[in-house]
Design a protein around this motif. Structure first.
Motif, PDB file in Angstrom:
ATOM      1  N   ALA A  79      -9.926   1.794  35.497  1.00  7.05           N
ATOM      2  CA  ALA A  79      -9.342   2.614  36.552  1.00  7.05           C
ATOM      3  C   ALA A  79      -8.770   3.859  35.892  1.00  7.05           C
ATOM      4  O   ALA A  79      -7.997   3.770  34.941  1.00  7.05           O
ATOM      5  N   MET A  80      -9.167   5.045  36.369  1.00  5.80           N
ATOM      6  CA  MET A  80      -8.693   6.294  35.789  1.00  5.80           C
ATOM      7  C   MET A  80      -8.099   7.152  36.891  1.00  5.80           C
ATOM      8  O   MET A  80      -8.646   7.224  38.003  1.00  5.80           O
ATOM      9  N   GLU A  81      -6.989   7.799  36.596  1.00  4.71           N
ATOM     10  CA  GLU A  81      -6.268   8.554  37.604  1.00  4.71           C
ATOM     11  C   GLU A  81      -6.773   9.986  37.716  1.00  4.71           C
ATOM     12  O   GLU A  81      -7.383  10.524  36.795  1.00  4.71           O
ATOM     13  N   GLY A  82      -6.532  10.591  38.867  1.00  2.00           N
ATOM     14  CA  GLY A  82      -6.827  11.999  39.066  1.00  2.00           C
ATOM     15  C   GLY A  82      -8.282  12.269  39.410  1.00  2.00           C
ATOM     16  O   GLY A  82      -9.150  11.382  39.340  1.00  2.00           O
ATOM     17  N   GLU A  83      -8.546  13.511  39.767  1.00  2.88           N
ATOM     18  CA  GLU A  83      -9.904  13.902  40.155  1.00  2.88           C
ATOM     19  C   GLU A  83     -10.868  13.775  38.987  1.00  2.88           C
ATOM     20  O   GLU A  83     -11.994  13.292  39.157  1.00  2.88           O
ATOM     21  N   LEU A  84     -10.445  14.192  37.800  1.00  2.00           N
ATOM     22  CA  LEU A  84     -11.303  14.077  36.628  1.00  2.00           C
ATOM     23  C   LEU A  84     -11.640  12.620  36.342  1.00  2.00           C
ATOM     24  O   LEU A  84     -12.805  12.276  36.096  1.00  2.00           O
ATOM     25  N   GLY A  85     -10.630  11.765  36.375  1.00  2.00           N
ATOM     26  CA  GLY A  85     -10.868  10.351  36.126  1.00  2.00           C
ATOM     27  C   GLY A  85     -11.824   9.739  37.128  1.00  2.00           C
ATOM     28  O   GLY A  85     -12.705   8.942  36.767  1.00  2.00           O
ATOM     29  N   THR A  86     -11.683  10.113  38.387  1.00  2.00           N
ATOM     30  CA  THR A  86     -12.582   9.595  39.428  1.00  2.00           C
ATOM     31  C   THR A  86     -14.022  10.002  39.165  1.00  2.00           C
ATOM     32  O   THR A  86     -14.948   9.185  39.265  1.00  2.00           O
ATOM     33  N   MET A  87     -14.238  11.265  38.795  1.00  2.00           N
ATOM     34  CA  MET A  87     -15.598  11.733  38.518  1.00  2.00           C
ATOM     35  C   MET A  87     -16.199  11.019  37.313  1.00  2.00           C
ATOM     36  O   MET A  87     -17.378  10.620  37.338  1.00  2.00           O
ATOM     37  N   LEU A  88     -15.407  10.828  36.272  1.00  2.00           N
ATOM     38  CA  LEU A  88     -15.915  10.170  35.075  1.00  2.00           C
ATOM     39  C   LEU A  88     -16.307   8.720  35.358  1.00  2.00           C
ATOM     40  O   LEU A  88     -17.335   8.232  34.893  1.00  2.00           O
ATOM     41  N   VAL A  89     -15.485   8.022  36.131  1.00  2.00           N
ATOM     42  CA  VAL A  89     -15.795   6.632  36.458  1.00  2.00           C
ATOM     43  C   VAL A  89     -17.036   6.546  37.347  1.00  2.00           C
ATOM     44  O   VAL A  89     -17.888   5.666  37.168  1.00  2.00           O
ATOM     45  N   GLU A  90     -17.179   7.471  38.292  1.00  2.00           N
ATOM     46  CA  GLU A  90     -18.368   7.467  39.151  1.00  2.00           C
ATOM     47  C   GLU A  90     -19.619   7.773  38.344  1.00  2.00           C
ATOM     48  O   GLU A  90     -20.691   7.174  38.581  1.00  2.00           O
ATOM     49  N   GLN A  91     -19.533   8.664  37.375  1.00  2.00           N
ATOM     50  CA  GLN A  91     -20.680   8.928  36.508  1.00  2.00           C
ATOM     51  C   GLN A  91     -21.008   7.707  35.655  1.00  2.00           C
ATOM     52  O   GLN A  91     -22.179   7.359  35.476  1.00  2.00           O
ATOM     53  N   ALA A  92     -19.983   7.048  35.132  1.00  2.00           N
ATOM     54  CA  ALA A  92     -20.204   5.866  34.308  1.00  2.00           C
ATOM     55  C   ALA A  92     -20.816   4.729  35.123  1.00  2.00           C
ATOM     56  O   ALA A  92     -21.697   4.005  34.639  1.00  2.00           O
ATOM     57  N   ALA A  93     -20.359   4.562  36.368  1.00  2.00           N
ATOM     58  CA  ALA A  93     -20.929   3.523  37.230  1.00  2.00           C
ATOM     59  C   ALA A  93     -22.408   3.781  37.465  1.00  2.00           C
ATOM     60  O   ALA A  93     -23.233   2.854  37.434  1.00  2.00           O
ATOM     61  N   TRP A  94     -22.758   5.039  37.697  1.00  2.00           N
ATOM     62  CA  TRP A  94     -24.167   5.398  37.884  1.00  2.00           C
ATOM     63  C   TRP A  94     -24.977   5.100  36.621  1.00  2.00           C
ATOM     64  O   TRP A  94     -26.056   4.511  36.698  1.00  2.00           O
ATOM     65  N   ALA A  95     -24.460   5.504  35.457  1.00  2.00           N
ATOM     66  CA  ALA A  95     -25.181   5.269  34.200  1.00  2.00           C
ATOM     67  C   ALA A  95     -25.370   3.777  33.949  1.00  2.00           C
ATOM     68  O   ALA A  95     -26.440   3.339  33.522  1.00  2.00           O
ATOM     69  N   SER A  96     -24.341   3.000  34.233  1.00  2.00           N
ATOM     70  CA  SER A  96     -24.432   1.554  34.033  1.00  2.00           C
ATOM     71  C   SER A  96     -25.511   0.939  34.909  1.00  2.00           C
ATOM     72  O   SER A  96     -26.257   0.042  34.488  1.00  2.00           O
ATOM     73  N   GLU A  97     -25.632   1.451  36.130  1.00  2.00           N
ATOM     74  CA  GLU A  97     -26.633   0.923  37.061  1.00  2.00           C
ATOM     75  C   GLU A  97     -28.058   1.218  36.612  1.00  2.00           C
ATOM     76  O   GLU A  97     -29.001   0.533  37.046  1.00  2.00           O
TER      77      GLU A  97
END
Length: 253
Positions: A79-97
């Protein structure tokens, strides 16, 4: 894991972050260097080309250290806070998939750390963040007492870590710490700031111990960043345009 070597030249790569062209450029240069070993410090697949980067590293047969994003692909994203953290986690979720189960098995084979004997009583310990945790951050101004805690538990004279995406050579007590930088995402500015800035080259390092001389060479390698960034816009990765806009474009020659 520990191995013994005498006269040795070791190439060190880290933080590929799904950047295939940068990785290819670095490996091509390393092939000309006649190194004895290649070590990867982790965070391989998170980025626009996750499978290609992971497969290319696997092809080298080199040992790979478990990075924080590598572990997150196996154990769940942070879990990462802020707009930057949200974008990074969404990119990582996509890469993992994008990864197959066979590719996840490759990540499961990554090791927590690697120790090599360099000869003449010198040992090198390779890790991602610190020997204590792949999340630890070691930078030029990390207070000595904090660095003591991070590096505690090892008698190695040479410490080699990544994670920060900044190249660094730093003396501490009776040891040397070196960070080879990032192959695929070399930061130009601190990502904790308002805007992430990424340099238009790939980074890696060479560690050599020969004839009683210990040397570190921090390298930068050019590649076609414009073509790479254009290709990322076609991958389907979330926030790809924001990602591309973070890069400092190379000056025209």
């Amino acid at each position: 894991m520990r191995f013994r070597l005498l006269s040795v030249r070791i190439a060190v790569i880290s933080d590929i972050h799904g950047n295939g062209p940068a990785l290819d450029a670095v490996l091509a240069e390393i092939e000309q260097e006649q190194v004895d070993r290649l070590v990867c410090l982790g965070d391989v697949a998170v980025g626009p080309q996750p499978g290609a980067a992971l497969d290319r590293v696997a092809e080298t047969g080199c040992p790979v250290i478990m990075g924080n994003w590598d572990a997150a692909f196996l154990n769940g994203l942070p879990a990462m806070e802020g707009e930057l953290g949200t974008m990074l986690v969404e990119q990582a979720a996509w890469a993992s998939e994008q990864l197959s189960e066979a590719e996840r098995d490759v990540i499961r084979g990554f090791v927590p750390s690697l120790e090599l004997s360099l000869g003449d009583g010198l040992d090198a310990l390779f890790f991602h963040g610190s020997p204590r945790s792949f999340d630890d951050v070691i930078v030029a101004d990390t207070p000595p007492e904090k660095l003591d805690a991070m590096l505690d538990g090892s008698d190695a004279n040479v410490m080699v870590g990544g994670h920060t995406h900044f190249q660094l050579l730093r003396g501490h007590r009776d040891l040397v710490f070196v960070n080879p930088g990032s192959v695929g995402l070399p930061f130009r500015s601190d990502p904790a700031g308002e805007q992430v800035r990424v340099s238009p080259w790939a980074e890696y390092g060479l560690l050599a111990h020969e004839n009683g001389r210990l040397a570190f060479d921090l390298r930068r390698v050019d590649y076609d960043t414009d073509a790479y960034l254009a290709s990322t816009l076609e991958t389907g990765m979330p926030h790809a345009q924001w990602w591309a806009d973070c890069w400092v474009r190379p000056r025209a020659k």
